[in-house]
Design a protein around this motif. Sequence first.
Motif, PDB file in Angstrom:
ATOM      1  N   VAL A 123      36.536 -13.020  53.536  1.00 10.38           N
ATOM      2  CA  VAL A 123      37.799 -12.952  52.681  1.00 10.38           C
ATOM      3  C   VAL A 123      37.150 -12.045  51.634  1.00 10.38           C
ATOM      4  O   VAL A 123      36.165 -12.090  50.959  1.00 10.38           O
ATOM      5  N   ILE A 124      38.169 -11.198  51.212  1.00  8.85           N
ATOM      6  CA  ILE A 124      37.855 -10.407  50.050  1.00  8.85           C
ATOM      7  C   ILE A 124      38.636 -10.809  48.831  1.00  8.85           C
ATOM      8  O   ILE A 124      40.117 -11.031  48.952  1.00  8.85           O
ATOM      9  N   GLU A 125      38.112 -11.020  47.627  1.00  7.11           N
ATOM     10  CA  GLU A 125      38.869 -11.476  46.450  1.00  7.11           C
ATOM     11  C   GLU A 125      38.759 -10.196  45.598  1.00  7.11           C
ATOM     12  O   GLU A 125      37.623  -9.968  45.155  1.00  7.11           O
ATOM     13  N   ASP A 126      39.830  -9.592  45.492  1.00  7.99           N
ATOM     14  CA  ASP A 126      39.778  -8.188  44.525  1.00  7.99           C
ATOM     15  C   ASP A 126      40.054  -8.540  43.085  1.00  7.99           C
ATOM     16  O   ASP A 126      41.130  -9.334  42.905  1.00  7.99           O
ATOM     17  N   ASN A 127      39.141  -8.240  42.320  1.00  5.38           N
ATOM     18  CA  ASN A 127      39.308  -8.877  40.965  1.00  5.38           C
ATOM     19  C   ASN A 127      40.306  -7.935  40.049  1.00  5.38           C
ATOM     20  O   ASN A 127      40.460  -8.176  38.836  1.00  5.38           O
ATOM     21  N   ASN A 128      40.741  -6.859  40.641  1.00  9.47           N
ATOM     22  CA  ASN A 128      41.495  -5.862  39.843  1.00  9.47           C
ATOM     23  C   ASN A 128      40.798  -5.163  38.827  1.00  9.47           C
ATOM     24  O   ASN A 128      41.617  -4.532  37.809  1.00  9.47           O
ATOM     25  N   ASP A 129      39.418  -5.073  38.646  1.00  7.03           N
ATOM     26  CA  ASP A 129      38.961  -4.394  37.535  1.00  7.03           C
ATOM     27  C   ASP A 129      37.655  -3.920  38.019  1.00  7.03           C
ATOM     28  O   ASP A 129      36.876  -3.428  37.404  1.00  7.03           O
ATOM     29  N   GLY A 130      37.882  -3.481  39.253  1.00  3.35           N
ATOM     30  CA  GLY A 130      36.742  -2.632  39.976  1.00  3.35           C
ATOM     31  C   GLY A 130      35.671  -3.546  40.645  1.00  3.35           C
ATOM     32  O   GLY A 130      34.875  -3.021  41.250  1.00  3.35           O
ATOM     33  N   LEU A 172      41.619  -3.960  47.187  1.00  3.75           N
ATOM     34  CA  LEU A 172      40.774  -3.851  48.693  1.00  3.75           C
ATOM     35  C   LEU A 172      41.477  -4.827  49.672  1.00  3.75           C
ATOM     36  O   LEU A 172      41.694  -5.991  49.243  1.00  3.75           O
ATOM     37  N   ASP A 173      41.067  -4.547  50.733  1.00  2.00           N
ATOM     38  CA  ASP A 173      41.112  -5.652  51.809  1.00  2.00           C
ATOM     39  C   ASP A 173      40.197  -5.460  53.078  1.00  2.00           C
ATOM     40  O   ASP A 173      39.253  -4.805  52.949  1.00  2.00           O
ATOM     41  N   LEU A 174      40.548  -6.468  54.027  1.00  4.58           N
ATOM     42  CA  LEU A 174      39.498  -6.665  55.014  1.00  4.58           C
ATOM     43  C   LEU A 174      39.265  -5.183  55.807  1.00  4.58           C
ATOM     44  O   LEU A 174      38.026  -4.905  56.170  1.00  4.58           O
ATOM     45  N   ASN A 175      40.270  -4.163  55.981  1.00  3.56           N
ATOM     46  CA  ASN A 175      40.005  -2.927  56.731  1.00  3.56           C
ATOM     47  C   ASN A 175      39.065  -2.164  55.874  1.00  3.56           C
ATOM     48  O   ASN A 175      38.467  -1.074  56.596  1.00  3.56           O
ATOM     49  N   ASP A 176      38.812  -2.221  54.532  1.00  2.00           N
ATOM     50  CA  ASP A 176      38.161  -1.167  53.778  1.00  2.00           C
ATOM     51  C   ASP A 176      36.606  -1.515  53.929  1.00  2.00           C
ATOM     52  O   ASP A 176      35.721  -0.936  53.670  1.00  2.00           O
ATOM     53  N   PHE A 177      36.372  -2.890  54.670  1.00  3.17           N
ATOM     54  CA  PHE A 177      34.873  -3.271  54.890  1.00  3.17           C
ATOM     55  C   PHE A 177      34.408  -3.205  56.445  1.00  3.17           C
ATOM     56  O   PHE A 177      33.414  -3.480  56.510  1.00  3.17           O
ATOM     57  N   ILE A 178      35.621  -2.984  57.288  1.00  3.26           N
ATOM     58  CA  ILE A 178      34.997  -3.081  58.454  1.00  3.26           C
ATOM     59  C   ILE A 178      34.124  -1.914  59.065  1.00  3.26           C
ATOM     60  O   ILE A 178      34.282  -0.778  58.475  1.00  3.26           O
ATOM     61  N   GLY A 179      33.011  -2.443  59.658  1.00  3.72           N
ATOM     62  CA  GLY A 179      31.900  -1.436  59.905  1.00  3.72           C
ATOM     63  C   GLY A 179      30.693  -2.037  59.623  1.00  3.72           C
ATOM     64  O   GLY A 179      30.716  -3.385  59.249  1.00  3.72           O
ATOM     65  N   THR A 180      29.681  -1.347  59.510  1.00  2.00           N
ATOM     66  CA  THR A 180      28.216  -1.766  59.121  1.00  2.00           C
ATOM     67  C   THR A 180      27.825  -1.000  58.024  1.00  2.00           C
ATOM     68  O   THR A 180      28.027   0.288  57.822  1.00  2.00           O
ATOM     69  N   TRP A 181      27.402  -1.697  57.045  1.00  2.00           N
ATOM     70  CA  TRP A 181      26.827  -1.127  55.695  1.00  2.00           C
ATOM     71  C   TRP A 181      25.428  -1.470  55.679  1.00  2.00           C
ATOM     72  O   TRP A 181      24.938  -2.765  56.019  1.00  2.00           O
ATOM     73  N   ARG A 182      24.594  -0.644  55.006  1.00  7.48           N
ATOM     74  CA  ARG A 182      23.168  -0.931  54.774  1.00  7.48           C
ATOM     75  C   ARG A 182      22.721  -0.291  53.141  1.00  7.48           C
ATOM     76  O   ARG A 182      23.292   0.645  53.017  1.00  7.48           O
ATOM     77  N   THR A 183      21.782  -0.838  52.911  1.00 15.05           N
ATOM     78  CA  THR A 183      21.090  -0.816  51.780  1.00 15.05           C
ATOM     79  C   THR A 183      20.608   0.515  51.938  1.00 15.05           C
ATOM     80  O   THR A 183      19.729   0.932  52.982  1.00 15.05           O
ATOM     81  N   VAL A 184      20.625   1.350  50.804  1.00 10.83           N
ATOM     82  CA  VAL A 184      19.878   2.628  50.816  1.00 10.83           C
ATOM     83  C   VAL A 184      19.280   2.923  49.713  1.00 10.83           C
ATOM     84  O   VAL A 184      19.700   2.375  48.572  1.00 10.83           O
ATOM     85  N   ASN A 185      18.167   3.680  49.333  1.00 10.78           N
ATOM     86  CA  ASN A 185      17.492   3.894  48.222  1.00 10.78           C
ATOM     87  C   ASN A 185      18.677   4.933  47.289  1.00 10.78           C
ATOM     88  O   ASN A 185      19.025   5.889  47.903  1.00 10.78           O
ATOM     89  N   PHE A 186      18.592   4.447  46.108  1.00 12.10           N
ATOM     90  CA  PHE A 186      19.684   4.975  45.056  1.00 12.10           C
ATOM     91  C   PHE A 186      18.890   4.777  43.761  1.00 12.10           C
ATOM     92  O   PHE A 186      18.543   3.824  43.523  1.00 12.10           O
ATOM     93  N   PRO A 187      18.918   5.524  42.922  1.00 14.07           N
ATOM     94  CA  PRO A 187      18.363   5.644  41.524  1.00 14.07           C
ATOM     95  C   PRO A 187      18.953   4.384  40.730  1.00 14.07           C
ATOM     96  O   PRO A 187      20.234   4.387  40.679  1.00 14.07           O
ATOM     97  N   GLY A 188      18.207   3.608  40.065  1.00 12.37           N
ATOM     98  CA  GLY A 188      18.741   2.305  39.360  1.00 12.37           C
ATOM     99  C   GLY A 188      18.974   1.144  40.110  1.00 12.37           C
ATOM    100  O   GLY A 188      19.357  -0.053  39.629  1.00 12.37           O
ATOM    101  N   TYR A 189      18.497   1.084  41.459  1.00 10.66           N
ATOM    102  CA  TYR A 189      19.012   0.094  42.261  1.00 10.66           C
ATOM    103  C   TYR A 189      17.662  -0.284  43.123  1.00 10.66           C
ATOM    104  O   TYR A 189      16.881   0.537  43.349  1.00 10.66           O
ATOM    105  N   ILE A 190      17.616  -1.528  43.577  1.00  7.28           N
ATOM    106  CA  ILE A 190      16.380  -1.768  44.399  1.00  7.28           C
ATOM    107  C   ILE A 190      16.555  -1.313  45.669  1.00  7.28           C
ATOM    108  O   ILE A 190      17.456  -1.082  46.255  1.00  7.28           O
ATOM    109  N   GLY A 191      15.627  -0.570  45.952  1.00  3.59           N
ATOM    110  CA  GLY A 191      15.403   0.455  47.317  1.00  3.59           C
ATOM    111  C   GLY A 191      15.074  -0.569  48.333  1.00  3.59           C
ATOM    112  O   GLY A 191      14.646  -1.697  48.531  1.00  3.59           O
TER     113      GLY A 191
END
Length: 110
Positions: free
Chosen positions: A56-63, A2-21
């Motif tokens: 800064v993105i630190e990719d831990n190489n384990d997902g 992963l690098d910076l280009n993977d995250f450019i843009g706007t991300w928003r939380t959405v309702n998804f089973p198993g996570y806080i909505g």
Amino acid sequence: MLDLNDFIGTWRTVNFPGYIGNEENIITFHVSSSGIATLWKQAGQETTTFAEGNLVIEDNNDGSFNLIINGQAVDEVYSSIFGNLYISNPSPSFISEIPEHGNRYFEKLQ
């Protein structure tokens, strides 16, 4: 990797089973093309910025990865956000533990 280009843009939380909505509040993560990141929440008409600065993105190489925001934060805990399960297709998304707000599922706005 992963690098910076993977995250450019706007991300928003959405309702998804198993996570806080979004019934509690909407959390948004925006990264500009210059690498400036802003993390904030919107609860009704009230908006609170958690952190803003160079990303800064630190990719831990384990997902898993760390999103490090070098700049200003309302609390140091928001300067480094742990994430995992980044998915690039069909709709870019990832899961992140937001301090005091639990596990959230983020999707990139198209």
